[in-house]
Write a protein that holds these residues in place. Structure first.
Motif, mmCIF file in Angstrom:
data_model
loop_
_atom_site.group_PDB
_atom_site.id
_atom_site.type_symbol
_atom_site.label_atom_id
_atom_site.label_comp_id
_atom_site.label_asym_id
_atom_site.label_seq_id
_atom_site.Cartn_x
_atom_site.Cartn_y
_atom_site.Cartn_z
ATOM 1 N N ASP A 67 0.831 -1.206 0.000
ATOM 2 C CA ASP A 67 0.000 0.000 0.000
ATOM 3 C C ASP A 67 0.863 1.253 0.000
ATOM 4 O O ASP A 67 0.588 2.217 -0.721
ATOM 5 C CB ASP A 67 -0.920 0.013 1.229
ATOM 6 C CG ASP A 67 -2.063 -0.985 1.128
ATOM 7 O OD1 ASP A 67 -2.337 -1.456 0.006
ATOM 8 O OD2 ASP A 67 -2.657 -1.298 2.172
ATOM 9 N N LYS A 68 1.912 1.261 0.829
ATOM 10 C CA LYS A 68 2.790 2.416 0.916
ATOM 11 C C LYS A 68 3.513 2.647 -0.405
ATOM 12 O O LYS A 68 3.628 3.777 -0.887
ATOM 13 C CB LYS A 68 3.807 2.229 2.035
ATOM 14 C CG LYS A 68 4.790 3.387 2.173
ATOM 15 C CD LYS A 68 5.695 3.221 3.379
ATOM 16 C CE LYS A 68 6.653 4.401 3.517
ATOM 17 N NZ LYS A 68 7.505 4.302 4.737
ATOM 18 N N ILE A 69 3.990 1.569 -1.012
ATOM 19 C CA ILE A 69 4.715 1.670 -2.282
ATOM 20 C C ILE A 69 3.794 2.196 -3.375
ATOM 21 O O ILE A 69 4.180 3.063 -4.168
ATOM 22 C CB ILE A 69 5.316 0.297 -2.647
ATOM 23 C CG1 ILE A 69 6.404 -0.090 -1.625
ATOM 24 C CG2 ILE A 69 5.910 0.319 -4.058
ATOM 25 C CD1 ILE A 69 6.802 -1.549 -1.681
ATOM 26 N N ARG A 70 2.577 1.687 -3.424
ATOM 27 C CA ARG A 70 1.610 2.184 -4.409
ATOM 28 C C ARG A 70 1.285 3.650 -4.160
ATOM 29 O O ARG A 70 1.085 4.430 -5.093
ATOM 30 C CB ARG A 70 0.330 1.352 -4.373
ATOM 31 C CG ARG A 70 0.441 -0.006 -5.026
ATOM 32 C CD ARG A 70 -0.935 -0.591 -5.330
ATOM 33 N NE ARG A 70 -1.763 -0.660 -4.135
ATOM 34 C CZ ARG A 70 -1.761 -1.677 -3.273
ATOM 35 N NH1 ARG A 70 -0.959 -2.716 -3.489
ATOM 36 N NH2 ARG A 70 -2.542 -1.665 -2.212
ATOM 37 N N GLY A 71 1.248 4.035 -2.882
ATOM 38 C CA GLY A 71 0.986 5.422 -2.544
ATOM 39 C C GLY A 71 2.051 6.375 -3.054
ATOM 40 O O GLY A 71 1.780 7.556 -3.292
ATOM 41 N N LEU A 72 3.244 5.853 -3.247
ATOM 42 C CA LEU A 72 4.333 6.660 -3.800
ATOM 43 C C LEU A 72 4.240 6.762 -5.319
ATOM 44 O O LEU A 72 4.892 7.621 -5.924
ATOM 45 C CB LEU A 72 5.693 6.062 -3.421
ATOM 46 C CG LEU A 72 6.035 6.005 -1.934
ATOM 47 C CD1 LEU A 72 7.364 5.281 -1.735
ATOM 48 C CD2 LEU A 72 6.099 7.398 -1.326
ATOM 49 N N GLY A 73 3.457 5.854 -5.922
ATOM 50 C CA GLY A 73 3.304 5.866 -7.373
ATOM 51 C C GLY A 73 3.941 4.696 -8.085
ATOM 52 O O GLY A 73 4.106 4.719 -9.307
ATOM 53 N N ILE A 74 4.299 3.624 -7.335
ATOM 54 C CA ILE A 74 4.913 2.440 -7.922
ATOM 55 C C ILE A 74 3.939 1.279 -7.811
ATOM 56 O O ILE A 74 3.438 0.985 -6.724
ATOM 57 C CB ILE A 74 6.227 2.073 -7.203
ATOM 58 C CG1 ILE A 74 7.230 3.224 -7.291
ATOM 59 C CG2 ILE A 74 6.831 0.800 -7.781
ATOM 60 C CD1 ILE A 74 8.465 3.024 -6.425
ATOM 61 N N ASP A 75 3.662 0.603 -8.912
ATOM 62 C CA ASP A 75 2.794 -0.565 -8.877
ATOM 63 C C ASP A 75 3.406 -1.646 -7.990
ATOM 64 O O ASP A 75 4.584 -1.976 -8.138
ATOM 65 C CB ASP A 75 2.600 -1.126 -10.286
ATOM 66 C CG ASP A 75 1.481 -0.425 -11.036
ATOM 67 O OD1 ASP A 75 0.902 0.529 -10.482
ATOM 68 O OD2 ASP A 75 1.202 -0.823 -12.184
ATOM 69 N N CYS A 76 2.601 -2.202 -7.098
ATOM 70 C CA CYS A 76 3.113 -3.236 -6.200
ATOM 71 C C CYS A 76 1.949 -3.996 -5.583
ATOM 72 O O CYS A 76 0.947 -3.407 -5.178
ATOM 73 C CB CYS A 76 3.963 -2.609 -5.093
ATOM 74 S SG CYS A 76 4.747 -3.807 -3.980
ATOM 75 N N VAL A 77 2.089 -5.328 -5.509
ATOM 76 C CA VAL A 77 1.130 -6.181 -4.822
ATOM 77 C C VAL A 77 1.870 -6.855 -3.669
ATOM 78 O O VAL A 77 3.100 -6.901 -3.658
ATOM 79 C CB VAL A 77 0.523 -7.235 -5.772
ATOM 80 C CG1 VAL A 77 -0.267 -6.559 -6.879
ATOM 81 C CG2 VAL A 77 1.609 -8.135 -6.351
#
Length: 259
Positions: A67-77
C-alpha cells in the motif's frame, strides 16, 4: 570480494532480467520517495521487467508495505514484498511447535502475525525472544527480555540493522534493540533477513529467476549487498541511504549515485 567496484553513471549500463530492491534508503526515506526511484520502477514496469522488494523492516505486513509503495506511485502487490518478519516467523515455525510462548518486541502488526502463525505472546517463560523494530521499546521491555533470555530463551532478531534512514536523518533499527538485550544477557543473537541469503532466495523464487539473472539494489553494505552476494546475485550499492562506512569489508559489484 576485494576488487574495486565499478561506478555506474546509470543502471541502464547493466543487463539483467529481474530486480530485487531494498526499500528504506532506496525507494523511500521515511514517508518521502527517494528522488528518481518512482520513475525508475515505473520504467521497469512499462518494459515488463519484474521486481520484488526485500526489506529488513518488520513493522508491517507485506500488504501494508505494498500500500505504501503504491501510494508513492509504484505498482506493487503484497507478493512483491518479502519482509524479515516473514522470514523470522518461518524460522520460528521450524524451530518451535505451535502453541509455545514467545516474548515479542515489535509493532502490533508484527505481534498479530506471530499470533496468526499459532504462537502465544508471553512475558514469562518464553521459548524465544523475538525482536523487531519497536519505537516504544523501553527499559522494562529490555528487563523482561533479559529475564527470558537468562532463563534459556533463544534471542532472535528480525534483522541486524543498527540504523534506518529517515527523510530528515536516521533512527535506531531493530538490530540496536536486539544488541542491547544481547549485551545485557551475554547471549549471541541469531538474525533473520539480510545479510542472510534466505530472504533473497525467497524473492527470486517468487519471481521465478536464477541468481545470475537478477540484481540486488541496496544502500547498506553489511546487509543488502552482503545478502545479494551470499545468494549469488549481482549487487549494486546506491548512495541515497545510509552513509558508506569506510570500515566495511564488504565490496559491492557496482556503485550508483541514485536510480
Amino acid at each position: 570480494m576485494t576488487s574495486k567496484p565499478r561506478r555506474l553513471s546509470s543502471i541502464d549500463e547493466l543487463q539483467f532480467s529481474a530486480v530485487l530492491s531494498d526499500l528504506d534508503g532506496v525507494v523511500y526515506r521515511g514517508e518521502e520517495p527517494v528522488p528518481g526511484a518512482v520513475a525508475r520502477f515505473n520504467r521497469w514496469r512499462e518494459t515488463g521487467l519484474p521486481y520484488c522488494f526485500v526489506t529488513n523492516n518488520a513493522e508491517k505486513a507485506p500488504a501494508a508495505f505494498a500500500d505504501k509503495i503504491r501510494g508513492l506511485g509504484i505498482d506493487c502487490v503484497p507478493d512483491q514484498v518479502v519482509t524479515s518478519g516473514e522470514i523470522a516467523i518461518e524460522y520460528v515455525k521450524k524451530a518451535f511447535p505451535k502453541g509455545v510462548g514467545l516474548n515479542v518486541i515489535g509493532t502490533q502488526a508484527f505481534k498479530d502475525s506471530v499470533v496468526e502463525a499459532g504462537y502465544d505472546i508471553v512475558e514469562k517463560g518464553a521459548a524465544a525472544v523475538l525482536v523487531a523494530l519497536d519505537r516504544k521499546f523501553n527499559y522494562a521491555m529490555m528487563a523482561t527480555a533479559l529475564t527470558n533470555v537468562l532463563g534459556g530463551a533463544q534471542l532472535i532478531g528480525t534483522n541486524p540493522d543498527l540504523v534506518r534512514p529517515l527523510s530528515n536523518g536516521f533512527e535506531p533499527g531493530a538490530g540496536a534493540i536486539t544488541q542491547s538485550i544481547a549485551a545485557a544477557s551475554g547471549a549471541t543473537p541469531i538474525f533473520m533477513g539480510k545479510p542472510e541469503a534466505t530472504i533473497i532466495e525467497t524473492a527470486l523464487s517468487r519471481l521465478g529467476f536464477a541468481p545470475s539473472q537478477a540484481i540486488m539494489i541496496g544502500d547498506q553494505l553489511e546487509t543488502d549487498i552482503l545478502a545479494g552476494q551470499r545468494a549469488g546475485v549481482t549487487s549494486i550499492l546506491v548512495e541515497t541511504g545510509v552513509p558508506l562506512d569506510a570500515r566495511a569489508v564488504v565490496t559491492p559489484d557496482y556503485i550508483l549515485a541514485s536510480l
